[in-house]
Design an enzyme around this catalytic site. Structure first.
Site, PDB file in Angstrom:
ATOM      1  CD  GLU A  65      21.830 -43.988  98.131  1.00 59.31           C
ATOM      2  OE1 GLU A  65      20.788 -44.113  98.803  1.00 59.31           O
ATOM      3  OE2 GLU A  65      22.755 -44.826  98.129  1.00 59.31           O
ATOM      4  CE  LYS A  82      17.371 -46.532  99.095  1.00 62.00           C
ATOM      5  NZ  LYS A  82      18.680 -46.366  99.775  1.00 62.00           N
ATOM      6  CB  CYS A 140      21.513 -47.695  97.529  1.00 59.41           C
ATOM      7  SG  CYS A 140      22.839 -48.239  98.644  1.00 59.41           S
TER       8      CYS A 140
END
Length: 504
Positions: free
Chosen positions: A255, A314, A364
């Site tokens: 990321e 995301k 994440c």
């Protein structure tokens, strides 16, 4: 047991529970810590805490636990918001204290306590703003036998099993047989599950994957130069891997590996395309993009022929970090709101295709959410990746806590997981949760390994959400009945004043 002694026991229980969390990973401490909490809430001999004191007892337990667990958040925003978050999260335990204490007044109520614990944990992990599932009890069990229950029910079942064992220790004085069953059965089930029971998938092939950790510059650069240096670092390590003879089918960057949008910046795109040609494999690049909806945290595939492939926006964004809920309201309280971004969540399938392989992505913070991984598996993910940018949090415990989640997700989904981090720890995780390779923190590195491709869905992927809801409903209904019963008993036992002159 006096109330002061119970509060001290509650604080101790929070500190002991914390020892189960990575990088310490003393999984038994999680069970012992919760057992101490149950003991602090339970009636002993002729004394029992009121429901109001029970609320404080449970809140103290959680406040100590979260203050110890989350200091890495202060690396970004300072101590005040970190302490505020820990205290806010502990407010959920007010419910745990009230309902849990009421349940423990029943002779066999200790056997129902785990259901209500799961209910409160689910609430904390869901609301508000999507909840905060980072602090689930299950993550601290990754090194113990209860982690093997992941393919049967995911984190919710592991939490339930740990609290069963904890409550069983306290219940030994009331109902020894039932208590012994609560202690032994979860541990036995975990051991048996470790033999492969609960996995309903098969290996269909292999793929060679490389995870690239470019590292980040620590000092001396302004913001724009920092972003370019991070991109250059990941290009450099990828090219070095190619020169070292690496031949991966797929390359995973972390990321924010390129916070320079390669769709609007020609230099960034040229560097990424050159790295992909050099390694002769598609690269999954963490970057920032913008579309008609707004800013996105994107994992984007770039192919060796110079084309752009599929992407993953995301979906589970970090509130007060990537987004700022109620921005105008909080802006009146603190100027720290300016540190928060204005990202927009995605709504895609959670997978991308790379070199003919379906790769599931949980970027994440997403790894802590059940549906991030389960949706990817439902959409055909044969392997998983959890790219992350943890450079902001220095060498704190954050990266190790997150790695524990990736390991548990590997076991839950029965898939290999590739962890690519900007600054560490990057890791190769096998479907059994074991780590075969890992990088250090703040060092350039690449990890290359041939990993299995799997098809099929575990019981947890199929029915884990239903199981969690079932436990939550049972726990909530029982706790409400126990609270009502306690309140009714209290009212009934309270002497009533008689009118003057009334006869007995």
């Amino acid at each position: 047991m006096g109330i002061i002694a119970r509060l001290i026991l509650a604080a101790t229980s929070g500190a002991v529970t914390y020892l189960a969390i990575e990088p310490r990973g003393w999984w038994a401490a999680g069970i012992i810590g919760v057992a101490l909490l149950v003991a602090a809430l339970a009636p002993w001999r002729t004394t029992e805490p009121s429901l109001a004191w029970s609320a404080l007892i449970a809140a103290v337990h959680s406040a100590v636990l979260y203050v110890f667990t989350l200091p890495w958040i202060g690396e970004l925003v300072g101590s005040m918001p970190y302490i505020a978050l820990a205290l806010f999260l502990s407010l959920y335990s007010i419910l745990l204290g009230i309902g849990g204490s009421a349940l423990l007044r029943w002779k066999y109520g200790f056997a129902l306590f785990p259901f209500f614990y799961v209910a409160v944990e689910m609430l904390r992990s869901s609301v508000p703003f999507g909840g905060f599932s980072w602090v689930r009890l299950a993550w601290g069990q990754i090194e113990g036998p209860l982690a093997n229950l992941a393919p049967w029910g995911g984190p919710a079942l592991i939490t339930f099993a740990a609290v069963c064992a904890a409550a069983g220790f306290v219940g030994l004085a009331r109902a020894p047989r039932l208590a012994c069953a609560l202690i032994a059965l979860p541990l036995l089930a975990g051991i048996l599950a470790g033999q492969g029971i609960g996995r309903d998938s098969r290996t269909t092939g292999t793929v060679t994957i490389a995870a690239v950790q470019g590292n980040v510059p620590r000092l001396g650069l302004d913001f724009a130069a920092q972003r370019r240096a991070v991109l250059d670092n990941h290009v450099r390590v990828t090219v070095q891997a190619a020169h070292d003879g690496a031949h991966p089918d797929i390359v995973i960057w972390p990321e924010n590996a390129s916070d320079i949008n390669p769709f609007t910046n020609k230099d960034a795109r040229m560097l990424i395309d050159a790295a992909s040609r050099d390694i002769n494999a598609p690269i999954l690049v963490g970057t920032l993009t913008t579309d008609e909806v707004g800013a996105r945290n994107t994992m984007q595939v770039f192919n060796p022929d110079g084309s752009a492939g599929e992407h993953h926006h995301k979906k589970y964004l970090q509130p007060f970090g990537e987004t700022m809920p109620m921005r105008d309201f909080f802006a009146k309280i603190t100027d720290l709101v300016e540190l928060a971004g204005d990202m927009k969540p995605g709504d895609g399938p959670g997978v991308v295709t790379m070199a003919g392989t379906t790769v599931g992505i949980a970027t994440c913070y997403e790894v802590s959410f059940d549906q991030a991984v389960r949706t990817a598996i439902d959409n055909g993910a044969q392997i998983l990746t959890t790219p992350t940018n943890n450079a902001t949090f220095s060498d704190s415990d954050m990266t190790y806590q997150q790695l524990a989640m990736s390991r548990l997700r590997a076991m839950e989904a029965d898939r290999a997981v590739v962890v690519a981090a900007t600054s560490g720890v990057s890791a190769i995780v096998h479907p059994d949760g074991s780590v075969s390779q890992a990088s250090g923190i703040f060092e350039p590195a690449y990890l290359e390994e041939e990993l299995p491709l799997r098809e099929g869905r575990t019981f947890a992927v199929r029915y884990g959400s239903i199981l969690q809801w079932l436990m939550t409903i049972i726990g909530t209904v029982c706790a409400l009945l126990a609270v009502y019963s306690t309140s009714f008993t209290t009212r009934s036992s309270t002497p009533r004043l008689k009118p003057k002159g009334a006869k007995n």
